[in-house]
Design an enzyme around this catalytic site. Structure first.
Site, mmCIF file in Angstrom:
data_model
loop_
_atom_site.group_PDB
_atom_site.id
_atom_site.type_symbol
_atom_site.label_atom_id
_atom_site.label_comp_id
_atom_site.label_asym_id
_atom_site.label_seq_id
_atom_site.Cartn_x
_atom_site.Cartn_y
_atom_site.Cartn_z
ATOM 1 C CG PHE A 1 -66.881 40.895 37.965
ATOM 2 C CD1 PHE A 1 -66.460 39.615 37.654
ATOM 3 C CD2 PHE A 1 -65.927 41.850 38.294
ATOM 4 C CE1 PHE A 1 -65.112 39.290 37.670
ATOM 5 C CE2 PHE A 1 -64.573 41.538 38.306
ATOM 6 C CZ PHE A 1 -64.174 40.253 37.999
ATOM 7 C CE LYS B 1 -51.140 40.216 42.298
ATOM 8 N NZ LYS B 1 -51.217 40.869 40.961
ATOM 9 N N GLY B 2 -56.289 39.474 46.761
ATOM 10 C CA GLY B 2 -57.562 40.131 47.078
ATOM 11 C C GLY B 2 -57.760 40.483 48.535
ATOM 12 C CG ASP C 1 -58.514 41.696 40.221
ATOM 13 O OD1 ASP C 1 -58.980 40.782 40.934
ATOM 14 O OD2 ASP C 1 -57.987 41.493 39.114
ATOM 15 C CG ASP D 1 -67.592 33.842 43.107
ATOM 16 O OD1 ASP D 1 -68.559 33.118 42.858
ATOM 17 O OD2 ASP D 1 -67.294 34.804 42.380
ATOM 18 C CE LYS E 1 -70.002 37.663 43.359
ATOM 19 N NZ LYS E 1 -69.353 37.476 42.040
HETATM 20 C C1 PRP Z 1 -60.444 35.640 44.226
HETATM 21 C C2 PRP Z 1 -60.645 35.929 45.704
HETATM 22 C C3 PRP Z 1 -60.703 34.555 46.308
HETATM 23 C C4 PRP Z 1 -61.287 33.712 45.202
HETATM 24 C C5 PRP Z 1 -62.728 33.459 45.479
HETATM 25 O O1 PRP Z 1 -59.086 35.454 43.985
HETATM 26 O O2 PRP Z 1 -59.587 36.695 46.214
HETATM 27 O O3 PRP Z 1 -59.412 34.087 46.662
HETATM 28 O O4 PRP Z 1 -61.163 34.442 43.975
HETATM 29 O O5 PRP Z 1 -63.333 32.739 44.431
HETATM 30 P P1 PRP Z 1 -63.786 31.232 44.606
HETATM 31 O O6 PRP Z 1 -64.589 31.142 45.874
HETATM 32 O O7 PRP Z 1 -64.622 30.995 43.383
HETATM 33 O O8 PRP Z 1 -62.553 30.375 44.655
HETATM 34 P P2 PRP Z 1 -58.445 35.553 42.527
HETATM 35 O O9 PRP Z 1 -58.153 34.155 42.048
HETATM 36 O O10 PRP Z 1 -59.305 36.390 41.639
HETATM 37 O O11 PRP Z 1 -57.054 36.238 42.794
HETATM 38 P P3 PRP Z 1 -56.737 37.627 43.534
HETATM 39 O O12 PRP Z 1 -57.031 37.394 45.002
HETATM 40 O O13 PRP Z 1 -55.281 37.832 43.277
HETATM 41 O O14 PRP Z 1 -57.597 38.700 42.935
#
Ligand code: PRP
Length: 191
Positions: free
Chosen positions: A154, A45-46, A161, A105, A133
């Site tokens: 964070f 969703k992000g 979120d 990330d 990051k």
């Molecule tokens: C978050 C963000 C990325 C991912 C990045 O998604 O939207 O898709 O994490 O992290 P990474 O580089 O360590 O993989 P999340 O899984 O939190 O779901 P969301 O998008 O629904 O918040």
């Protein structure tokens, strides 16, 4: 008008800075994709908020789609296998795909998608992330377009979120240490 501040959050990137940077990113993408019709794939969703603002800044003809991946395990930690929750609706064969992420990330999500999406034979595949990051990178993921590098904190807001909250904030903020004290699992990674 800026949304009021939230207790426990420290604003890192103001709404106006995001707006200016998204416009700059759009100009670069327009220059790179002139004469083509890129296909923007948002990772739910992000990325929903960034994706919506980015495509509205673009004057290119374009199409869009969304997918969703998730991991099992701790909700805030990069642990457990990734699974595809929502597949693409459109065929991407022969298309110039730009994957849109709110944040890279550890790089795990992007690395997973860059292994999987080429099997669908896009003409090209690039990664566009509002935030990165670099200090947290564990997987080979190199965004072609990056809005801002952020520190190892964070971060929430503008699509990101904490327990599904704060996605609607128009700015990017970090949880203050006192708020994050109980989030010790967030920084751990188990390959
Ligand atoms: C978050 C963000 C990325 C991912 C990045 O998604 O939207 O898709 O994490 O992290 P990474 O580089 O360590 O993989 P999340 O899984 O939190 O779901 P969301 O998008 O629904 O918040």
């Amino acid at each position: 008008m800026s949304q009021s501040r939230v207790n426990g959050l420290e604003v890192l990137i103001e709404e106006v800075e995001i707006r200016q940077r998204v416009a700059q990113m759009a100009r670069r993408i327009e220059a790179d994709y002139r004469g083509r019709e890129p296909h923007f794939v948002g990772v739910l969703k992000g990325a929903a908020i960034f994706h919506a603002d980015l495509v509205r800044e673009l004057t290119l003809p374009l199409t869009m789609d969304f997918l969703s991946v998730s991991s099992y395990g701790a909700a805030m930690a990069s642990v457990g296998p990734l699974t595809l929750d929502k597949d693409l609706e459109d065929d991407i064969e022969g298309k110039h795909v730009i994957l849109v992420e709110d944040i890279v990330d550890s790089g795990r999500t992007a690395a997973f998608l860059f292994r999987w999406l080429p099997e669908r034979k896009p003409a090209s595949l690039r990664l566009c992330a509002l935030l990165s990051k670099p200090s947290r990178r564990q997987f080979p993921a190199r965004p072609d377009y990056v809005g801002f590098d952020v520190p190892d904190r964070f971060v929430v807001g503008y699509g990101l979120d904490y327990n599904q909250m704060y996605r609607n904030l128009p700015y990017i903020a970090a949880l203050r240490e006192s708020s994050a004290a109980h989030l010790e699992h967030a920084a751990t990674f188990e390959p």
